[in-house]
Design a protein around this motif. Structure first.
Motif, PDB file in Angstrom:
ATOM      1  N   ARG A 150       0.787  -1.307  -0.071  1.00  0.00           N
ATOM      2  CA  ARG A 150       0.041   0.082   0.112  1.00  0.00           C
ATOM      3  C   ARG A 150       0.756   1.343   0.008  1.00  0.00           C
ATOM      4  O   ARG A 150       0.763   2.309  -0.886  1.00  0.00           O
ATOM      5  N   GLU A 189      -8.852  -5.432  -1.129  1.00  0.00           N
ATOM      6  CA  GLU A 189      -8.875  -5.224   0.359  1.00  0.00           C
ATOM      7  C   GLU A 189     -10.310  -4.194   0.681  1.00  0.00           C
ATOM      8  O   GLU A 189     -10.782  -3.857   0.109  1.00  0.00           O
ATOM      9  N   GLU A 190     -10.620  -4.758   1.781  1.00  0.00           N
ATOM     10  CA  GLU A 190     -11.848  -4.073   2.403  1.00  0.00           C
ATOM     11  C   GLU A 190     -11.611  -2.637   2.642  1.00  0.00           C
ATOM     12  O   GLU A 190     -12.547  -1.700   2.453  1.00  0.00           O
ATOM     13  N   ASN A 191     -10.406  -2.178   3.003  1.00  0.00           N
ATOM     14  CA  ASN A 191     -10.038  -0.822   3.250  1.00  0.00           C
ATOM     15  C   ASN A 191      -9.178  -0.351   1.972  1.00  0.00           C
ATOM     16  O   ASN A 191      -8.065   0.026   2.159  1.00  0.00           O
ATOM     17  N   PRO A 193      -7.163   1.678  -0.818  1.00  0.00           N
ATOM     18  CA  PRO A 193      -6.770   3.162  -0.658  1.00  0.00           C
ATOM     19  C   PRO A 193      -7.595   3.979  -1.788  1.00  0.00           C
ATOM     20  O   PRO A 193      -7.945   3.345  -2.729  1.00  0.00           O
ATOM     21  N   GLU A 194      -7.699   5.214  -1.546  1.00  0.00           N
ATOM     22  CA  GLU A 194      -8.369   6.024  -2.470  1.00  0.00           C
ATOM     23  C   GLU A 194      -7.417   6.797  -3.328  1.00  0.00           C
ATOM     24  O   GLU A 194      -6.333   7.043  -2.912  1.00  0.00           O
TER      25      GLU A 194
END
Length: 265
Positions: A150, A189-191, A193-194
């Motif tokens: 990430r 992934e659930e979270n 990245p924007e």
């Protein structure tokens, strides 16, 4: 311009060699396949773009990498918390080396802004120029070892945004290479990245003071509220402009707050 390789350092003298010499480096500087390691690439990229028409690309910025490592370690991102190259080099994780000569050059540069224009280059100038890049490859490898996937993506995106930050033009950077997309493994992934963007705001004459506020209170409050990176023009870039880097949500919020400050009498 200094170029460091594992076995040698080259100083490319634009004053002596002229535009032709620097332009010879353009394919490598714009290449998607050659990684360029730079500490705080904004001003270097600005100079290459406006003086030589070079769009610096595929950059790993060690200043950004240092911030990402701190975030991975659980430290909260603080506005304007930038590590200098001297500070980075002194960090025992990335060299632990004192760079006192850099301060000597800074003093000379403050005394004479034309310091780097004199020829022939003095021994001090050659050493200082070479030392600015001598340890970057070592630092790069040490940093990459610490960054997760990430953070590596953020490093690539922010490096690209930093490169074009001060290179303002009329086509909203349409002629620059596209930003690195979010990897599929991170999207899953659930979270996830924007995506991050760069916005450039023009500041009307006399309004920069409204944005900054007394002793910088106003701009600091905006940075803390938006969590976006906000870079003011002037000493750090083109005058009468504000550069905003962050997610779309962060950038739009910062734009609204900055425009609100500009409307104040």
């Amino acid at each position: 311009m200094q170029l460091a390789f594992p076995d040698a350092i080259y100083l490319v003298d634009a004053i002596e060699g002229g535009k032709t010499l620097v332009k010879a480096c353009q394919p490598a500087l714009e290449s998607s396949y050659i990684t360029k390691v730079i500490h705080d690439c904004k001003r270097d990229s600005e100079a290459l773009y406006f003086q030589f028409g070079i769009k610096l690309h595929n950059v790993v910025d060690t200043q950004i990498a240092y911030s990402l490592i701190k975030e991975q370690e659980g430290q909260k991102r603080v506005p304007d918390d930038y590590i200098s190259f001297v500070g980075l080099l002194a960090d025992p994780r990335f060299g632990g080396i004192s760079y006192a000569e850099k301060e000597e050059v800074r003093v000379l540069l403050r005394q004479d802004p034309n310091f780097w224009k004199y020829r022939p280059l003095s021994d001090l100038m050659v050493r200082a120029a070479a030392d600015d890049v001598r340890f970057l490859l070592f630092i790069y490898h040490k940093m990459v070892e610490k960054l997760n996937q990430r953070s590596l993506w953020y490093l690539a995106v922010r490096g690209a945004l930093y490169c074009r930050c001060f290179c303002t033009n009329d086509n909203n950077f349409a002629d620059w290479p596209p930003l690195p997309p979010v990897p599929d493994t991170l999207i899953a992934e659930e979270n996830a990245p924007e995506e991050e963007i760069l916005s450039v705001l023009d500041v009307p004459p006399g309004k920069m003071g409204c944005i900054i506020g007394r002793r910088g209170v106003s701009i600091l409050a905006i940075k803390q509220s938006c969590s976006a990176e906000i870079i003011l023009g002037g000493d750090k870039g083109p005058p009468d402009k504000v550069f905003i880097i962050g997610t779309v949500r962060q950038v739009r919020k910062a734009e609204a707050m900055l425009r609100g400050r500009m409307l104040q009498l």
